[in-house]
Design an enzyme around this catalytic site. Structure first.
Site, PDB file in Angstrom:
ATOM      1  N   ASN A  11       0.870  -1.178   0.000  1.00 55.04           N
ATOM      2  CA  ASN A  11       0.000   0.000   0.000  1.00 55.04           C
ATOM      3  C   ASN A  11       0.907   1.227   0.000  1.00 55.04           C
ATOM      4  O   ASN A  11       1.438   1.613   1.033  1.00 55.04           O
ATOM      5  CB  ASN A  11      -0.884  -0.030   1.259  1.00 55.04           C
ATOM      6  N   LYS A  13       0.159   4.257  -0.470  1.00 50.09           N
ATOM      7  CA  LYS A  13      -0.480   5.485   0.026  1.00 50.09           C
ATOM      8  C   LYS A  13      -0.178   6.637  -0.947  1.00 50.09           C
ATOM      9  O   LYS A  13      -0.107   6.403  -2.152  1.00 50.09           O
ATOM     10  CB  LYS A  13      -0.019   5.783   1.456  1.00 50.09           C
ATOM     11  N   HIS A  97      -9.451   1.458   4.753  1.00 52.57           N
ATOM     12  CA  HIS A  97      -8.155   1.654   5.417  1.00 52.57           C
ATOM     13  C   HIS A  97      -8.320   2.643   6.573  1.00 52.57           C
ATOM     14  O   HIS A  97      -9.126   3.576   6.492  1.00 52.57           O
ATOM     15  CB  HIS A  97      -7.126   2.167   4.414  1.00 52.57           C
ATOM     16  N   GLU A  99      -6.723   5.102   7.481  1.00 46.69           N
ATOM     17  CA  GLU A  99      -6.578   6.524   7.126  1.00 46.69           C
ATOM     18  C   GLU A  99      -7.860   7.041   6.473  1.00 46.69           C
ATOM     19  O   GLU A  99      -8.224   8.206   6.642  1.00 46.69           O
ATOM     20  CB  GLU A  99      -5.348   6.703   6.224  1.00 46.69           C
ATOM     21  N   GLU A 169      -5.545  -4.419  10.846  1.00 48.28           N
ATOM     22  CA  GLU A 169      -4.513  -3.394  10.997  1.00 48.28           C
ATOM     23  C   GLU A 169      -4.813  -2.574  12.251  1.00 48.28           C
ATOM     24  O   GLU A 169      -5.613  -1.618  12.191  1.00 48.28           O
ATOM     25  CB  GLU A 169      -4.493  -2.470   9.782  1.00 48.28           C
ATOM     26  N   GLY A 175       2.186   2.878  10.673  1.00 51.35           N
ATOM     27  CA  GLY A 175       3.116   3.984  10.476  1.00 51.35           C
ATOM     28  C   GLY A 175       3.805   4.452  11.738  1.00 51.35           C
ATOM     29  O   GLY A 175       4.439   5.507  11.752  1.00 51.35           O
ATOM     30  N   SER A 215       3.276  -1.476  10.527  1.00 53.57           N
ATOM     31  CA  SER A 215       4.715  -1.478  10.811  1.00 53.57           C
ATOM     32  C   SER A 215       5.394  -2.814  10.507  1.00 53.57           C
ATOM     33  O   SER A 215       6.347  -3.200  11.186  1.00 53.57           O
ATOM     34  CB  SER A 215       4.983  -1.041  12.255  1.00 53.57           C
TER      35      SER A 215
HETATM   36  P1  PGA Z   1       2.725   0.767   7.677  1.00 53.90           P
HETATM   37  O1  PGA Z   1       1.260   0.907   7.019  1.00 53.90           O
HETATM   38  O2  PGA Z   1       3.280  -0.535   7.183  1.00 53.90           O
HETATM   39  O3  PGA Z   1       3.474   1.956   7.178  1.00 53.90           O
HETATM   40  O4  PGA Z   1       2.528   0.764   9.161  1.00 53.90           O
HETATM   41  C1  PGA Z   1       0.420  -0.202   6.871  1.00 53.90           C
HETATM   42  C2  PGA Z   1      -0.871   0.218   6.242  1.00 53.90           C
HETATM   43  O5  PGA Z   1      -1.313   1.338   6.521  1.00 53.90           O
HETATM   44  O6  PGA Z   1      -1.486  -0.520   5.451  1.00 53.90           O
END
Ligand code: PGA
Length: 256
Positions: A11, A13, A97, A99, A169, A175, A215
């Site tokens: 992903n 983003k 997601h 976000e 998640e 993140g 992460s």
């Molecule tokens: P990250 O994001 O690996 O940067 O923690 C995972 C995600 O948001 O799908």
């Protein structure tokens, strides 16, 4: 290690220009030939889909959008339809997601409509769910997962396991560099399967794929993929680097 072929999803983003995505995809196609034991899926930004598709179109590597609108078309400035994703070569789309839920305030009603639209259009869905830190600390993780799954999949008679993948998640792990422990992730994945079995009595939960996200890096992937019920990863930050992404896939390969 799961019996289901692990999905290693990137992903990106709001990162990578179309040209950068193209270069990454070129590098990945070469390296993926040695990794038939995993299913790669790239999720570039909408502007990068066409370029990445150009590279992936004759390969086994999947392509997906990071979001879609539930309407077929119309006056929705800035939005992308299922038909547009398909025309750019997508087989997949991410829905819900964290976000999208927390920064863009997408409601479960909207997400349910998106899931229906995506499936009707023939797209496969990665549906993301996960609890906030305060919800975990309050001991309500299972309740949150159940609320999200129930709301986002409401109205479906059966769960098409070949066309829906769940990504667990935890929001506090996305993140942040703080990864769920294998025990925490394993417990949540078992809860997801149990919740879905409760919601869909005909479901064969052993066929359902549940990814972990938050992460994930090459330094923690091996311990997570070793947990039964973790069928791969949805990777944000670490998926931007081709070597790191491929390393995670190597660690996740099904043993021959
Ligand atoms: P990250 O994001 O690996 O940067 O923690 C995972 C995600 O948001 O799908």
């Amino acid at each position: 290690m799961s019996i289901r072929k692990p999905i290693i999803a990137a992903n990106w983003k709001m990162n990578k220009t179309p040209q950068e995505g193209y270069q990454f995809a070129r590098q990945l196609t070469a390296k993926a030939l040695n990794l038939p034991g995993v299913q790669f899926i790239l999720f570039p930004s909408a502007t990068g889909l066409d370029h990445v598709h150009e590279v992936l179109k004759d390969t086994a590597i999947g392509l997906g959008g990071q979001n879609l609108h539930s309407a077929e078309e119309g006056a929705y400035t800035g939005e992308t339809s299922a038909g547009m994703l398909k025309a750019c070569g997508c087989q997949w789309v991410i829905i819900g997601h964290s976000e999208r839920r927390h920064i863009f305030h997408e409601s479960d009603d909207e997400l349910r409509a998106k899931v229906a639209t995506a499936l009707n259009a023939g797209l496969k869905v990665v549906l993301c769910i996960g609890e906030l830190l305060e919800e975990r600390e309050a001991g309500s993780t299972r309740e949150v997962l159940e609320r999200q799954l129930r709301a986002d999949l409401d109205g479906m008679d059966a769960l098409p396991v070949d066309r829906i993948v769940i990504a667990y998640e935890p929001v506090w792990a996305i993140g942040t560099g703080v990864v769920a422990t294998p025990e925490q992730a394993g417990e949540a994945h078992a809860q997801v399967r149990a919740i879905l079995e409760g919601l869909f009595p005909t479901l064969n939960a052993s066929e359902l794929r549940v990814l972990y996200g938050g992460s994930v890096k090459s330094s923690n992937a091996a311990s997570l993929i070793g947990i039964p019920g973790i069928d791969g990863f949805l990777i944000g930050g670490a998926s931007l680097d081709i070597d790191e992404y491929v390393k995670i896939a190597e660690l996740s390969q099904l043993e021959a």
